[in-house]
Every structure is written in structure tokens, then in C-alpha cells.
Design a protein around this motif. Structure first.
Motif, PDB file in Angstrom:
ATOM      1  N   LYS A   1       0.823  -1.239   0.000  1.00 52.54           N
ATOM      2  CA  LYS A   1       0.000   0.000   0.000  1.00 52.54           C
ATOM      3  C   LYS A   1       0.837   1.261   0.000  1.00 52.54           C
ATOM      4  O   LYS A   1       0.299   2.371  -0.134  1.00 52.54           O
TER       5      LYS A   1
ATOM      6  N   GLY B   1      -8.026  -5.603   9.478  1.00 53.42           N
ATOM      7  CA  GLY B   1      -8.354  -6.994   9.807  1.00 53.42           C
ATOM      8  C   GLY B   1      -7.754  -7.361  11.141  1.00 53.42           C
ATOM      9  O   GLY B   1      -8.346  -8.091  11.942  1.00 53.42           O
ATOM     10  N   THR B   2      -6.561  -6.828  11.394  1.00 47.91           N
ATOM     11  CA  THR B   2      -5.863  -7.132  12.637  1.00 47.91           C
ATOM     12  C   THR B   2      -6.657  -6.606  13.832  1.00 47.91           C
ATOM     13  O   THR B   2      -6.949  -7.347  14.773  1.00 47.91           O
TER      14      THR B   2
ATOM     15  N   ASP C   1      -0.242  -1.768  12.080  1.00 54.82           N
ATOM     16  CA  ASP C   1      -1.680  -1.995  12.250  1.00 54.82           C
ATOM     17  C   ASP C   1      -2.208  -1.266  13.487  1.00 54.82           C
ATOM     18  O   ASP C   1      -3.167  -0.507  13.419  1.00 54.82           O
TER      19      ASP C   1
ATOM     20  N   TYR D   1      -2.405 -11.923   9.832  1.00 52.33           N
ATOM     21  CA  TYR D   1      -3.265 -10.757   9.583  1.00 52.33           C
ATOM     22  C   TYR D   1      -2.488  -9.444   9.628  1.00 52.33           C
ATOM     23  O   TYR D   1      -2.845  -8.490   8.950  1.00 52.33           O
TER      24      TYR D   1
ATOM     25  N   GLU E   1       0.574  -6.590   9.459  1.00 55.86           N
ATOM     26  CA  GLU E   1       1.663  -6.200   8.558  1.00 55.86           C
ATOM     27  C   GLU E   1       2.937  -6.857   9.089  1.00 55.86           C
ATOM     28  O   GLU E   1       2.974  -7.290  10.249  1.00 55.86           O
TER      29      GLU E   1
HETATM   30  N1  LIG Z   1      -2.507  -5.924   8.103  1.00 56.24           N
HETATM   31  C1  LIG Z   1      -3.664  -5.682   7.346  1.00 56.24           C
HETATM   32  C2  LIG Z   1      -3.805  -6.701   6.273  1.00 56.24           C
HETATM   33  C3  LIG Z   1      -4.527  -6.163   5.123  1.00 56.24           C
HETATM   34  O1  LIG Z   1      -4.177  -5.197   4.471  1.00 56.24           O
HETATM   35  C4  LIG Z   1      -4.879  -5.747   8.236  1.00 56.24           C
HETATM   36  O2  LIG Z   1      -4.759  -6.188   9.344  1.00 56.24           O
HETATM   37  O3  LIG Z   1      -5.948  -5.332   7.806  1.00 56.24           O
END
Ligand SMILES: N[C@@H](CC=O)C(=O)O
Ligand SMILES: NC(=O)C1=CN([C@@H]2O[C@H](COP(=O)(O)OP(=O)(O)OC[C@H]3O[C@@H](n4cnc5c(N)ncnc54)[C@H](O)[C@@H]3O)[C@@H](O)[C@H]2O)C=CC1
Ligand code: NA
Length: 817
Positions: free
Chosen positions: A581, A640-641, A675, A667, A669
């Protein structure tokens, strides 16, 4: 009756001559009329004879080569003739070798090689091979007759490329056949004779010409050309691995296709057969059961859009321009007559309708001479500035798509130029005759292989289209992508017509390349044993250098380094797919540059996994925007984390352990602080806002952190985890507060009125984001069209499987373009 011509490889060894005999036995068994068999010299012999003659003329010895020539013929005789028949064959051949030696001795003494003598030297190739094969054949067939074609094919005295006296020749051939109806005639290819009884040769493709002359004279049912390939192919198989054999072609298509490159037959030699509409069948001696290619005037309708792609890999173009030629009738006449007088062959011509310039292509060896004679001829116009100085460009190639089906079919040139443009192949000149069965383009020679493959993929859609992927990153996502590609490759080929070859892989330590595709079973060993240390600049340089068609760069890293190269990669007409990203969430200027550069160069920039991993969020927003909708508000949970943490941080659970678990599940980074600090979420909101049309920067996003100060300031991941323990009370307080009120913790991003905020909220069961589990993401788009009830996308938004699947989906979408 039929004429069967066997080329150099078909008579090149005892084994191939045995196959020849089997083919002939079948023919004799199945056909009442006896065939005419035309033979070339043994493979390599013509070149050997030519070099012996040159050597002799330059005073060099030739005895070793002569001995080699004898050895090759005698070896076959020994292998295939019964002992009692060998001596007569040796004697006949020896007489010829002695004559050849005398001739070469003469050349050596005089130090002179005239075209006439050269023809005579070369004629020993066909004479010896035909004597040899006819002697062997006599052991298997009742009536065999050796025919020296010099006796029946009568030509003028243009040695090296003699012109046939058709009338006389046909008469002589007919008479010969009438008198020997019951015999199989074994005819020397390539050679002929003039009125004075001297040997001449028929020029390039001469043995095919001999076959066509015999076929036409005898009104043959068919002419078979037995060679060492499976007929005519859709493209040069040395450059296009997916090239396939064509079953049927018209004469015109065969001419167009084999004019460039394809060495199967030399079409001008086919004219006698063409005029009499005699089918020509090209067959492979080494695979006789293969159908081969039929060239005939009455081909069945074909479903193929084109028949093939031919090419010449080295030409030059000359461009002449100036006001002096505008509206001037006779100008091109003068130019081209001049070139004809100088025997400079023009391969292709284009002239714009403004008549201000003429471009034409010639062989490299003719380039300088063409320039000289043109400058002499148009000296006055050049002095008066009515013409500009001639511009020459070298190292170019011609690619031509060929097929009579192109006639009256719109979209053919569109397909060609789309494939070229998308692969960054610059077209220097174009020619299409109004007959519409050939579109030729001039391109850089170094792009030829890429262009041939890309155009072949574009036209022959019944074959799989090959994508060449260069992948950066072999971590969580990278390796999962390889496993998915590997497991799914057969399905992809069968259902989508796409084959993905991973042509390059790099991680931070090593890199490896293979234009045929790195095995996805052994990629780990390949990269480990690769001699190349990782070097991003080198990786990208090599990717460009390999110049493969349908090429894509896949960034599966979390590094800022590859971002620096994206623009450059687009400029090389290579598409980019990224789950990283950092690029799109850098400066707005950079984000725009990527989009604009990709578009300008006609390539794709896909980044679905930048937001919500594999969930269709970026594509949904793109579709809304492209269809003219306007985003009023976005509300989303995109970490997501953090989602996983809040869904599992309940009861006795402690914050530290839940974060660890999120990392272990893939999940987070690579650095989980990204995150927890809200940075990863910020990046996603920024990308969404930009895609929704807002020119925002990172500073425009307001983030409320879920972390206490100590965790935010942790200098390493280890320290960070330590603070999660020491700051446990901070997290427990948040959790207890929410639980007490019957609520849940949610980290929610919002875009509204051009502002982005990310806040920690406690929501009750009435909130649409209350019901989430696992690593779920949820996004609701309120738009001009989705006003009453928003458009909602929800599901797991983190994890290696779903992310790699999102990258995979981008790859398939790219393959469809
Ligand atoms: N680390 C990110 C993974 C998706 O981009 C998250 O937790 O959402
Ligand atoms: N985990 C997830 O659910 C999601 C992850 N992503 C993104 O996926 C990307 C990759 O994540 P992971 O695979 O978990 O990371 P990882 O740390 O497991 O793997 C990264 C890989 O990149 C390589 N790499 C780093 N810098 C490099 C360089 N300069 N040159 C060559 N190779 C380099 C490393 O050697 C490693 O193989 C990240 O950008 C992340 O944001 C995106 C969506 C979801
Ligand atoms: Na997505």
C-alpha cells in the motif's frame, strides 16, 4: 502420378534414407502410376562444395573436405547396399569425385571461380546423392531410372539463377516419362543445363523448383515436399514456442507467409504448380504419419482469423521526404526504377497520402548502396532543398500477419496494434495492400520476439495466452500466491485460456530468472541456489531486458523501495499488480503519476488488495466512479488485525496474546505496529478517498490511536510487545467499559465532506458494524445512487490466503486485457 521431393536432411543419413524408402514403398503400393522422386544433395553438402570452391579459388587446399564428402556417401552405400551391389555404386560415385577433384584443381591453378564453374561444382551434390539413392532403391524396386535433370530442364546461361525454357523443358520431361512409364524416376534437384550442354543451377529453393517443374509438366496429381518439419507453421517456431502447423493454406497465403523467414519452401519455386493448380503437400520425413500442410487453390473455409505471422529479423528503412515529391507524378517511378537498375530489392514501401515522404525497406547489405545511388540521382533536388537528406534506420524487423480471412473483416488491424501497443512495441512503418491479406509492420529488431509472441497470443485465442510475471517478495503473501498459481494452473489454462509463467523472483537476499517459467514446485530451491544476490535495480533491468510479452511486475513486499521503480516500469509498458500500500498512500502527486503513466502507456495498474485484501472493494468503488456515481460517505472497518483483536479480546483474554495471535495468523503487517498505530488503516482510507476523487494527503487524515503513548513510542517490535504487557491496564479498561455497557469496541474509518477520520468507538447491537467476527472488514458506500440504503461489502479482510487470492484475481483480470 505424384512428384515426391526429398530435401537435404531426408537424404542426409542411412537412417533417413531408410525412412525415405518406406515412404516410397507406401506410395508405390497405393498408387498405380509410378512416382517421380526429386532429390536434394545430402544435408550440408552444397555448403561444403561452395566452400571448397571458394577455398580453391583462394589457393587453399580442399583435400580434407573432399575426403569427408566421399566418406559420407560411401558410409551410406556400405550401410544400405548389399555387398555385391556396393562396388558398382562406389565406382559410379568415385568417377564423380574424381571429376570434382579435377575441377577444383583447375580452380586452384587458375585462382578463378566463375559462376559457370561454381554451378558445375555444386551440381555434384545432387548428382552424387541421386546416384546413391537410386542405387539403393534399385534393391527394393523393380524399375528405377537415374535422371540427370540437366538433360531435361533447359535454361538460359544465367549461371547461379538460370531461367527455364518452359516449353522445351516440358516437352523433354513428357517424352522422358512417356518412354519410362513403368520406372520410378530419380531426378537430381536444383540442377539444369543450357543449350550448350553446360550445367546451370536454378537458384534458391532449386530442388523444390525442380519438383514443381516436373509436376507441372506431367500434370501431377500432387507434389509432396518431404522435409524435416511438420509443414508450415503459424510463426517461426524458434521464436514462438506456441506456433503450430497449419493443415491448409492457399497459394497466396503460402507465398506471403514464407516470403519472410519460413524456410520450409521458397514460394517463387512453386509458381509452375500454382499455375496448374496442383496441390503441394509439405510432409515431415521424420514424422511421416503427421498430416503436414496442403497448399491448394481451393482451401476449405477456415475459422482462423489469420493463417500466420511471418517475420524478417534484420532490415533497414530509408526515408525520403521533402516538398519536391508532393503531387509530382513520376517521382516514385524514378526512385524505384533507379533501385531496380541497381538490383536493390525493396522489401516494403509506404507512402503517406500527403505524398510528403516515402519510406521503404531493404536488406542491410543494400542500405549504403541505396543511399549512394539515391543521393546521386536526386542531387539537384537535394541542393535545391526540395528533398531532405535521406534518413536511414538500421536494426529493424518486419512482422506481418497473413491470411485471406482478414479480407473484409474489421478489427484485424485493431487486434494487431493493440497487442503491439500494450507490449510497448513501437511501430515505425505500416503497409497493407488493398488485397487485405497481409498487414506488415516495421518494428525494432530487439522487440521482434516479444512482438511475435504477443501477436500470436492475440490472434490464436484458441491457444493459451501466456503472462510473464516478475514477482518481488516471497513472504507470507508471495509464497501463498505461488502455491495458488501452482495448484490452479491447469484450471486456468482450460477455463480462462491463461498460462502464468513466473519469469523472475526476488526477495531481499536472492533473485532468479527463467523466461520459460520458474517451476512453482521448486522455486524455493531455485532461488536459494541462484548465483544472483538480490538487487532491485538489476531485477528490474533484467525484467526489461528479457523483453517478454504480456509482462507484469508483482510487488508482494511491504517495502518503499520498489515504489521508486513503478513509474519506470509503466514506461517500459509493463503492468504492475501490488498488494503493497505504500505506493498509493504516498504523496497524492505520486499516486496520480502512477495512474497517469500506466494509462498513457496502455498498461494496467491493479491494487485490489490494498484495501480489504481479496474483498472486492477497490473494484466496486472503481465501477461506481466509472459509471458516474458520486461517493457521499464511506464508513468502514478496514483493519483486519484490529477487527480480530476486538472480536477476540473478551473475558479473560489479555491484549498482548491476542495481538500475537493475529500476527501468527498472518493478519498483521510485517511490522504489527503499522496496524495497531492506525497507520495501515490510514493508508487504506487515503487510497479509498483518492479513488473516490479526493486529492488528499496523509496529513488530512485524523487518527485516534488505540495505543497508549508507551506502545506508540516503542523502538522495536519486541519493545512494542513488551509495552502491550506493561500497559495491559489501558486495554483492559477499554474492554471492561465496553462490556459493561453491552457494547463492542470498533475501530471505524469515515470519509465525509472531504474529511477522513479514524476513531475508536464502542457500538451497541443497533450499529451495523456490531456483528463482525474474525478478521472481518466491512465497508459501506453511501452514494448518489445508493442513498437510502448503502452498498455494503463485508468479509475476512486479512490473511495470506485471501490476500494472495486477490493478487491472483488481479492477474486474471489483467490477462483478459
Ligand atoms: N494488516 C492488514 C492486512 C490487510 O491489508 C490488516 O490487518 O488489515
Ligand atoms: N497480510 C495480509 O493480510 C495483507 C497483506 N498485504 C500486503 O502484503 C505485503 C506483503 O506482506 P507479507 O507477505 O505479510 O510480508 P512478509 O514480510 O512476509 O514478506 C515480504 C517479502 O518481501 C521481500 N522484500 C522486502 N523488501 C524487498 C525488496 N526491496 N526487494 C525484494 N524483496 C523484498 C522480503 O524478502 C519478503 O520475502 C505487504 O505490503 C502487506 O501490506 C495486503 C493485504 C493483506
Ligand atoms: Na480488496
Amino acid at each position: 502420378m505424384k512428384v515426391l521431393k526429398f530435401g537435404g536432411t531426408s537424404v542426409g543419413s542411412a537412417a533417413s534414407i531408410q525412412t525415405l524408402l518406406t515412404i516410397l514403398k507406401d506410395e508405390v503400393k497405393n498408387e498405380a502410376a509410378k512416382p517421380v522422386v526429386v532429390l536434394s544433395a545430402m544435408g550440408g553438402v552444397t555448403n561444403l562444395l561452395a566452400s571448397m570452391a571458394e577455398d580453391a579459388a583462394n589457393g587453399k587446399e580442399f583435400t580434407a573436405q573432399l575426403a569427408e564428402l566421399e566418406r559420407r556417401h560411401f558410409e551410406v552405400v556400405k550401410a544400405l547396399l548389399d555387398v555385391q551391389n556396393q562396388n558398382p555404386a562406389f565406382t559410379r560415385l568415385k568417377i564423380h569425385f574424381n571429376q570434382l577433384e579435377e575441377l577444383l584443381q583447375g580452380i586452384l591453378t587458375l585462382r578463378e571461380l566463375t559462376p559457370k564453374t561454381r554451378d558445375q561444382v555444386l551440381s555434384f551434390g545432387e548428382r552424387c546423392s541421386t546416384i546413391m539413392v537410386s542405387k539403393i532403391a534399385a534393391q527394393h524396386f523393380k524399375d528405377v531410372l537415374y535422371v540427370d535433370a540437366a538433360e531435361v530442364i533447359k535454361t538460359d546461361s544465367a549461371f547461379g539463377n538460370a531461367k527455364v525454357n518452359t516449353e522445351l523443358t516440358e516437352l523433354l520431361i513428357k517424352t522422358l516419362q512417356q518412354e519410362n512409364k513403368d520406372k520410378i524416376l530419380f531426378v537430381t534437384g536444383f540442377i539444369a543445363g543450357n543449350d550448350a550442354g553446360q550445367t546451370t543451377t536454378l537458384g534458391r529453393g532449386g530442388s523444390d523448383y525442380t519438383a514443381a517443374i516436373f509436376g507441372a509438366a506431367l500434370n501431377a496429381k500432387e507434389i509432396q515436399i518431404w522435409t524435416d518439419v511438420n509443414g508450415m507453421m503459424t510463426a517461426d517456431p524458434r521464436m514462438v514456442k506456441k506456433a503450430f502447423s497449419l493443415t491448409e493454406l492457399t497459394y497466396t497465403e503460402a507465398m506471403e507467409l514464407s516470403y519472410f523467414g519460413a524456410k520450409v519452401i521458397y514460394p517463387p519455386t512453386m509458381i509452375p504448380a500454382f499455375l496448374k493448380k496442383i496441390p503441394i503437400v509439405i510432409k515431415n520425413t521424420f514424422e511421416p504419419e503427421f498430416v503436414g500442410t496442403v497448399i491448394r487453390h481451393d482451401c476449405k473455409a477456415s475459422t482462423l482469423p489469420i493463417k500466420g505471422i511471418s517475420s524478417i529479423n534484420n532490415i533497414s528503412i530509408l526515408n525520403l521526404e521533402g516538398s519536391g515529391m508532393v503531387g509530382k507524378s513520376g517521382f516514385s517511378g524514378r526512385l524505384f526504377s533507379l533501385l531496380a537498375r541497381e538490383q536493390i530489392n525493396i522489401i516494403l514501401i509506404t507512402q503517406s497520402s500527403s505524398e510528403h515522404s516515402i519510406t521503404f525497406a531493404v536488406s542491410p547489405q543494400d542500405t549504403e548502396r541505396a543511399k549512394q545511388v539515391i543521393e546521386q540521382e536526386f542531387e539537384l533536388e537535394l541542393l535545391a532543398k526540395k528533398l531532405e537528406h535521406l534518413v536511414i534506420e538500421k536494426n529493424l524487423a518486419i512482422l506481418a500477419v497473413v491470411g485471406e480471412n482478414m479480407k473484409q473483416t474489421p478489427g484485424m488491424s485493431g487486434k494487431l496494434f493493440h497487442a503491439l501497443g500494450r507490449n510497448g512495441v513501437n511501430v515505425r512503418a505500416i503497409a497493407q495492400g488493398s488485397s487485405e491479406y497481409n498487414i506488415s509492420v516495421i518494428i525494432s529488431a530487439q522487440d521482434l520476439s516479444k512482438a511475435l509472441n504477443a501477436v500470436h497470443d492475440a490472434f490464436f485465442v484458441q491457444l493459451t495466452k501466456t503472462l510473464h510475471a516478475f514477482c518481488l517478495g516471497t513472504g507470507n503473501i508471495g509464497k501463498t500466491l505461488f502455491a495458488q498459481l501452482n495448484a490452479h494452473s491447469d484450471y486456468l489454462k482450460e477455463h480462462n485460456g491463461i498460462q502464468v509463467k513466473v519469469a523472475g523472483i526476488s526477495n531481499t537476499r536472492k533473485m532468479t530468472f527463467n523466461s520459460d517459467g520458474i517451476s512453482l514446485d521448486t522455486w524455493q530451491d531455485d532461488i536459494e541456489s541462484s548465483p544472483y544476490s538480490a538487487d532491485l535495480k538489476e531485477f528490474i533491468a533484467k525484467m526489461k531486458d528479457m523483453n517478454l510479452p504480456n509482462c507484469v511486475f508483482i510487488d508482494n513486499t511491504a517495502s518503499p523501495k520498489p515504489i521508486e521503480f513503478y513509474e519506470d516500469i509503466f514506461k517500459a509498458n509493463i503492468s504492475v499488480i501490488t498488494c503493497n500500500k505504500i505506493g498509493n498512500s504516498g504523496s497524492y502527486k505520486q499516486y496520480r503519476t502512477f495512474k497517469d503513466t500506466a494509462r498513457r502507456h496502455g498498461v494496467d495498474f491493479f491494487y485490489e488488495t490494498n484495501v480489504g485484501a481479496g474483498l472486492p472493494i477497490i473494484n466496486t468503488l472503481k465501477n461506481l466512479m466509472n459509471s458516474g456515481d458520486r461517493v457521499q460517505r464511506i464508513e468502514a472497518i478496514l483493519s483486519g488485525t484490529i477487527s480480530f483483536i476486538f472480536n477476540n479480546f473478551k473475558g479473560d483474554a489479555n491484549f498482548h496474546d491476542v495481538v500475537k495471535e493475529a500476527q501468527e495468523k498472518g493478519y498483521t503487517e510485517p511490522d504489527p505496529r503499522d496496524d495497531l498505530s492506525g497507520k495501515d488503516f490510514m493508508r487504506k482510507m487515503l487510497i479509498l478517498a483518492r479513488d473516490a476523487g479526493y486529492a488528499m494527503e496523509e496529513a488530512d487524515v485524523e487518527i485516534q490511536s488505540v495505543l497508549p503513548k508507551a506502545s506508540l513510542e516503542a523502538k522495536s517490535v519486541e519493545d512494542f510487545y513488551a509495552t502491550l504487557k506493561t500497559e495491559d491496564a489501558h486495554f483492559a479498561k477499554l474492554k471492561d467499559q465496553a462490556e459493561k455497557d453491552g457494547k463492542v469496541l470498533r475501530y471505524i474509518g469515515k470519509l465525509e465532506d472531504g474529511k477522513v477520520t479514524i476513531t475508536l468507538q464502542m457500538v451497541d447491537e443497533n450499529h451495523p458494524f456490531y456483528m463482525l467476527s474474525g478478521s472481518d472488514n466491512i465497508i459501506s458506500f453511501t452514494t448518489d445512487r445508493y442513498k437510502e440504503r448503502p452498498l455494503v461489502v463485508k468479509g475476512p479482510g486479512a490473511g495470506a490466503e485471501v490476500t494472495a487470492a486477490g493478487v491472483f484475481a488481479d492477474l486474471i483480470n489483467l490477462g483478459a486485457n
